[in-house]
Design a protein around this motif. Sequence first.
Motif, mmCIF file in Angstrom:
data_model
loop_
_atom_site.group_PDB
_atom_site.id
_atom_site.type_symbol
_atom_site.label_atom_id
_atom_site.label_comp_id
_atom_site.label_asym_id
_atom_site.label_seq_id
_atom_site.Cartn_x
_atom_site.Cartn_y
_atom_site.Cartn_z
ATOM 1 N N GLY A 29 -58.701 -40.995 76.914
ATOM 2 C CA GLY A 29 -60.122 -40.890 77.222
ATOM 3 C C GLY A 29 -60.959 -40.405 76.060
ATOM 4 O O GLY A 29 -62.142 -40.725 75.958
ATOM 5 N N THR A 30 -60.361 -39.640 75.146
ATOM 6 C CA THR A 30 -61.123 -39.146 73.995
ATOM 7 C C THR A 30 -61.224 -40.196 72.891
ATOM 8 O O THR A 30 -61.919 -39.987 71.908
ATOM 9 C CB THR A 30 -60.507 -37.858 73.402
ATOM 10 N N LYS A 61 -55.940 -31.508 75.582
ATOM 11 C CA LYS A 61 -57.126 -31.389 74.731
ATOM 12 C C LYS A 61 -57.137 -30.013 74.071
ATOM 13 O O LYS A 61 -56.733 -29.024 74.681
ATOM 14 C CB LYS A 61 -58.408 -31.493 75.568
ATOM 15 N N LYS A 103 -62.655 -33.416 91.739
ATOM 16 C CA LYS A 103 -62.377 -34.523 90.816
ATOM 17 C C LYS A 103 -62.097 -35.788 91.635
ATOM 18 O O LYS A 103 -61.749 -35.711 92.803
ATOM 19 C CB LYS A 103 -61.182 -34.191 89.926
ATOM 20 N N LYS A 130 -56.361 -37.148 78.953
ATOM 21 C CA LYS A 130 -57.631 -36.547 78.512
ATOM 22 C C LYS A 130 -58.829 -37.340 79.037
ATOM 23 O O LYS A 130 -59.727 -37.700 78.267
ATOM 24 C CB LYS A 130 -57.663 -36.435 76.999
ATOM 25 N N PRO A 131 -58.861 -37.608 80.355
ATOM 26 C CA PRO A 131 -59.967 -38.402 80.892
ATOM 27 C C PRO A 131 -61.294 -37.641 80.865
ATOM 28 O O PRO A 131 -61.315 -36.410 80.877
ATOM 29 C CB PRO A 131 -59.533 -38.677 82.330
ATOM 30 N N ASN A 132 -62.370 -38.381 80.853
ATOM 31 C CA ASN A 132 -63.716 -37.788 80.877
ATOM 32 C C ASN A 132 -64.204 -37.708 82.317
ATOM 33 O O ASN A 132 -65.162 -38.360 82.694
ATOM 34 C CB ASN A 132 -64.675 -38.631 80.024
#
Length: 133
Positions: A29-30, A61, A103, A130-132
């Motif tokens: 995700g990043t 992260k 979430k 690492k999802p947003n």
Amino acid sequence: RRAGAGRRARRAAAAACAPPTLSVTVTDGTKGGEQVGAFEVVSGEKLLRDAILEEGISLYKGFAKGLNCGGVGQCGSCVVDVLEGAEFLGEREPVEEDKLRGKPATCRMACQTSVGQGPDGPGGIKVEVKPNV
């Protein structure tokens, strides 16, 4: 009988009895959803966290790389977003329900998610580390 025929028959029998494998595709995700890994995992043998880390894929992260709980479900820093194949993952654990409150339902804690606990047969999953969300 030809030499080696028995060996081939034993290998074929072992392959027929082997547990199914699932393909796992991992995006980040990043990095705008860029694919960062793809591998096979034996169904029912691993937690998603362990499978991802064994492939050398970064799951955490920032400071969580060194300050995570080590996979015991206490910190919530190993959240992944399941993009495809949720049916091939184990049920959400109670600790996940608590840590992931608010979430999307597609979010899972990699340290609590068993891979290959769904339908039999070939299949695959796609997750975003690492999802947003």
